[in-house]
Design an enzyme around this catalytic site. Structure first.
Site, PDB file in Angstrom:
ATOM      1  N   LYS A 209       0.849  -1.199   0.000  1.00 25.94           N
ATOM      2  CA  LYS A 209       0.000   0.000   0.000  1.00 25.94           C
ATOM      3  C   LYS A 209       0.880   1.242   0.000  1.00 25.94           C
ATOM      4  CE  LYS A 209      -3.985   1.722   2.721  1.00 25.94           C
ATOM      5  NZ  LYS A 209      -4.862   1.389   3.877  1.00 25.94           N
TER       6      LYS A 209
ATOM      7  N   SER B 274      -9.619   1.428   3.012  1.00 25.76           N
ATOM      8  CA  SER B 274      -8.767   2.256   2.175  1.00 25.76           C
ATOM      9  C   SER B 274      -7.762   1.463   1.351  1.00 25.76           C
ATOM     10  CB  SER B 274      -8.009   3.270   3.032  1.00 25.76           C
ATOM     11  OG  SER B 274      -7.185   2.614   3.986  1.00 25.76           O
TER      12      SER B 274
ATOM     13  N   SER C 231      -9.901  -1.099   7.075  1.00 28.20           N
ATOM     14  CA  SER C 231      -9.336  -0.813   5.754  1.00 28.20           C
ATOM     15  C   SER C 231      -8.657  -1.983   5.044  1.00 28.20           C
ATOM     16  CB  SER C 231      -8.355   0.355   5.846  1.00 28.20           C
ATOM     17  OG  SER C 231      -9.059   1.565   5.954  1.00 28.20           O
TER      18      SER C 231
END
Lengths: 58, 467
Positions: free
Chosen positions: B80, B155, B179
């Site tokens: 990420k 996310s 997330s």
């Protein structure tokens, strides 16, 4: 706890102030009555967090 | 040419270890898929093609010469883009950080490097990880590979979509209020939020420091276990890091649930849940019972306060992180993130501390419940996977706030620091339904074992996904 009509009072954008007040009002509703039953054993917690124990991290 | 991009990490790893597959060839296959498909799905913010091929060739030489680092050696993975990687840009999904070159590796990146993983690039995310849809105003929306009209979740949406579409064999996400698990549920993959402190957060851009977790995402439970075992362990650079040795969950993975006690808290996990979602999870619970598990009804009304406490803590801490930046450059934030950060300025110090007290109280309530049950099971999301732009969803005919609903059930595990996995449990309207399993602190093994059994019950819906 701040009251909904106080929220956004310093905000120059009235629409944004209304949105923030609405947010706060709905959040307060989620608070429920749980705080009323909190015992003294959690009153002295620190902000640190350790999932293994019931109290403070440090 | 073999298409390694559709394989599980477990399979790729085995082929690489046996030298039946070349790490360079595997990396090239996945990089080619990124070249052809990512323009449509937007799962990556940056791709390190040359660097990845170089890492793959190093891994290939090492393995040929008898130096084998473990199951991630030579396996191409993404991370990420809120995780620092030396000499690369870490955007955190914000235009303000579009030129922020990291001088250090995040703790988890160091772990991946030691394990010999090949890092392909950095995945798209909701701006500053402060949202659950990965509709990013600066780097574009990540689309769900199963249906491009649906959200990928967030996310960690870029990573989930990449894993689901063959553009990454596995990935690392972060989870402050769901997330990892929300996008895993939306994209039909497996995502684990470990116990708070199990995986180092050093070098991970903070969202809310007492709720932040880093964890693995993959196509199968075994894949997630293999990644977890490579990234756990104490890191003195992270003040929340637990001083425990790395996990060894993959080698002990078992689907035997004959003595498993499943907590069934209908009030918390199944209230205001879409009937088709509840039916899917209910079917999984019945199948677990048929395999010998016990489903034990349990009522913890105190959990009603969890969403309030989590919201106060999450928004207050996030607004503290962004206080100076928001004051100086509010126009550089997306509309939804700016509003969230302004909301986080509303609670008083007393509100924040009371929320921490609620958290402490709930921790005792739940730890007592774990004397009677081994895991809790419920849906990951109470709603079907929403459309892009959907702000109000229907639950059994009643409108609910989409964003609040996405976070409502998963947040408890963040508040209490408990390990929690989302594993596909079935399909509704051709979209996946995630089953959430929550265990006691340090209970990654039992959480993954239960998920492993669920995966066998559902035969792994990954096989139904047209990669």
């Amino acid at each position: 706890m701040s009251q909904p009509d106080e929220i956004g009072s310093n905000c120059s954008d009235s629409n944004r102030a209304a949105e923030l007040a609405q947010y706060w009002e709905s959040l307060i509703l989620k608070r429920g009555s749980h705080m009323d039953s909190l015992g003294p054993d959690v009153r002295d917690i620190a902000v640190g967090f350790d999932p293994r124990v019931g109290g403070a991290h440090d | 040419m073999t298409d390694f991009s559709t394989m599980t990490l477990e399979t790729v790893s085995k082929l690489v270890r046996e030298q039946s597959a070349s790490p360079v060839e595997v990396a090239e296959t996945v990089l080619d898929r990124i070249s052809s498909d990512d323009p449509h799905l937007n799962t990556y913010i940056s791709v390190f093609r040359e660097q990845a091929l170089h890492s793959a060739s190093v891994a290939e030489r090492e393995i040929r010469s008898g130096v084998y680092r473990g199951p991630l050696h030579g396996v191409p993975m993404g991370i990420k883009d809120n995780l620092s990687m030396r000499n690369t840009v870490t955007t955190v999904g914000s235009s303000m950080h579009c030129n922020s070159v990291s001088s250090v590796n995040a703790g988890v990146v160091d772990k991946l490097a030691s394990a010999g993983a090949v890092i392909l690039g950095k995945h798209n995310l909701h701006e500053f990880a402060l949202g659950v849809t990965t509709e990013n105003p600066h780097y574009g929306t990540t689309f769900n590979p199963l249906n491009s009209a649906k959200i990928a979740g967030g996310s960690s949406g870029g990573g989930a979509a990449a894993v689901a579409s063959g553009m990454s064999i596995g990935t690392i996400g972060s989870d402050t209020s769901g997330s990892i698990r929300i996008p895993a549920a939306c994209c039909g993959i497996v995502g684990l939020k470990p116990t708070y402190g199990r995986v180092s957060r050093y070098g991970c851009f903070p969202e809310a420091w007492t709720l932040d977790h880093v964890g693995p995402m993959g196509r199968s439970v075994a894949d997630v276990a293999l990644i977890l075992d490579a990234i756990t362990g104490f890191d003195p650079r992270d003040h929340g890091s637990l001083d425990y040795p790395p996990t060894s969950t993959a080698s002990q993975l078992s689907s035997d649930v004959r003595r498993l006690r499943i907590g069934f808290d209908e009030s918390y996990f199944f209230s205001n849940v879409d009937a088709s979602v509840a039916d899917t999870v209910g079917h999984v619970l019945r199948q677990l019972e048929r395999r010998g598990a016990s489903v034990i009804p349990i009522d913890l009304p105190e959990l009603d306060a969890a969403e309030y406490a989590l919201t106060i803590i999450d928004t207050s801490e996030a607004s503290t992180v962004h206080r100076t930046s928001l004051a100086r450059r509010p126009e550089r934030y997306g509309e939804d993130v700016r509003f969230l950060l302004e909301c986080g300025q509303l609670p008083s110090a007393i509100d924040y501390l009371e929320a921490q007290q609620i958290r402490s109280s709930l921790k005792w309530v739940v730890s007592t419940a774990f004397d009677a049950v081994d895991v809790f099971i419920g849906p990951t999301l109470p709603i079907r996977v929403p459309d892009l732009g959907e702000r109000e969803s229907l639950v059994n005919g009643h409108p609910v706030d989409t964003i609040e609903s996405l976070m409502r059930i998963v947040g408890l595990a963040n508040l209490l620091g408990l390990p929690s996995v989302s594993v596909p449990g079935g399909l509704v309207d051709d979209m996946p339904v995630g089953v959430q399993i929550v265990g006691p602190p340090l209970g990654e093994q039992i959480v993954l074992d239960t998920a492993f059994c669920v995966e066998q019950i559902t035969c792994g819906i990954k096989e139904t996904v047209d990669l």
